[in-house]
Design a protein around this motif. Structure first.
Motif, PDB file in Angstrom:
ATOM      1  N   TYR A   1       0.830  -1.197   0.000  1.00  0.00           N
ATOM      2  CA  TYR A   1       0.000   0.000   0.000  1.00  0.00           C
ATOM      3  C   TYR A   1       0.865   1.248   0.000  1.00  0.00           C
ATOM      4  CZ  TYR A   1      -3.644  -3.299   1.218  1.00  0.00           C
ATOM      5  OH  TYR A   1      -4.501  -4.352   1.203  1.00  0.00           O
TER       6      TYR A   1
ATOM      7  N   GLY B   1     -10.557   2.221 -11.196  1.00  0.00           N
ATOM      8  CA  GLY B   1      -9.740   2.115  -9.990  1.00  0.00           C
ATOM      9  C   GLY B   1      -8.278   1.838 -10.261  1.00  0.00           C
TER      10      GLY B   1
ATOM     11  N   TYR C   1      -5.726   2.429  -7.428  1.00  0.00           N
ATOM     12  CA  TYR C   1      -5.818   3.633  -6.599  1.00  0.00           C
ATOM     13  C   TYR C   1      -7.231   3.690  -6.028  1.00  0.00           C
ATOM     14  CZ  TYR C   1      -5.581   8.489  -5.124  1.00  0.00           C
ATOM     15  OH  TYR C   1      -5.614   9.646  -4.386  1.00  0.00           O
ATOM     16  N   ASP C   2      -7.333   3.675  -4.709  1.00  0.00           N
ATOM     17  CA  ASP C   2      -8.643   3.643  -4.063  1.00  0.00           C
ATOM     18  C   ASP C   2      -9.126   5.015  -3.596  1.00  0.00           C
ATOM     19  OD1 ASP C   2      -7.090   4.123  -1.826  1.00  0.00           O
ATOM     20  OD2 ASP C   2      -7.631   2.268  -0.797  1.00  0.00           O
TER      21      ASP C   2
END
Length: 94
Positions: free
Chosen positions: A22, A52, A68-69
């Protein structure tokens, strides 16, 4: 040298075991990373990104992507290895 907390160490171990990293790939450097991967030396080919995703590439039947959130990037083991190689050769050229 900054000490890493026990909680952070456990989180990193869990992420590594899960195979996801992350916030490793910096969002502002994705275009530069993609350009490096798709050059004549590396031969990755770009694909249109799904919802996303900020990057999606393929080569010899293998597809890699960076998600990518909305607040962090998420990548797998292959992208993590390529990201560190990119940083090594781009930021510290011989």
């Amino acid at each position: 040298m900054k000490k890493i907390s026990l909680k952070s160490q456990r989180k990193m171990e869990q992420d590594a075991a899960r195979g996801k990293w992350y916030n490793l790939v910096k969002l502002e450097r994705v275009p530069e990373f993609v350009a490096w991967l798709t050059d004549a030396d590396h031969e990755w080919m770009g694909q249109s990104s799904d919802v996303g995703e900020v990057m999606r590439l393929h080569k010899y039947g293998t597809t890699i992507s960076v998600l990518y959130d909305g607040r962090r990037t998420i990548c797998g083991r292959h992208v993590m290895a390529m990201w560190y190689t990119f940083l090594c050769f781009r930021d510290n050229p011989f």
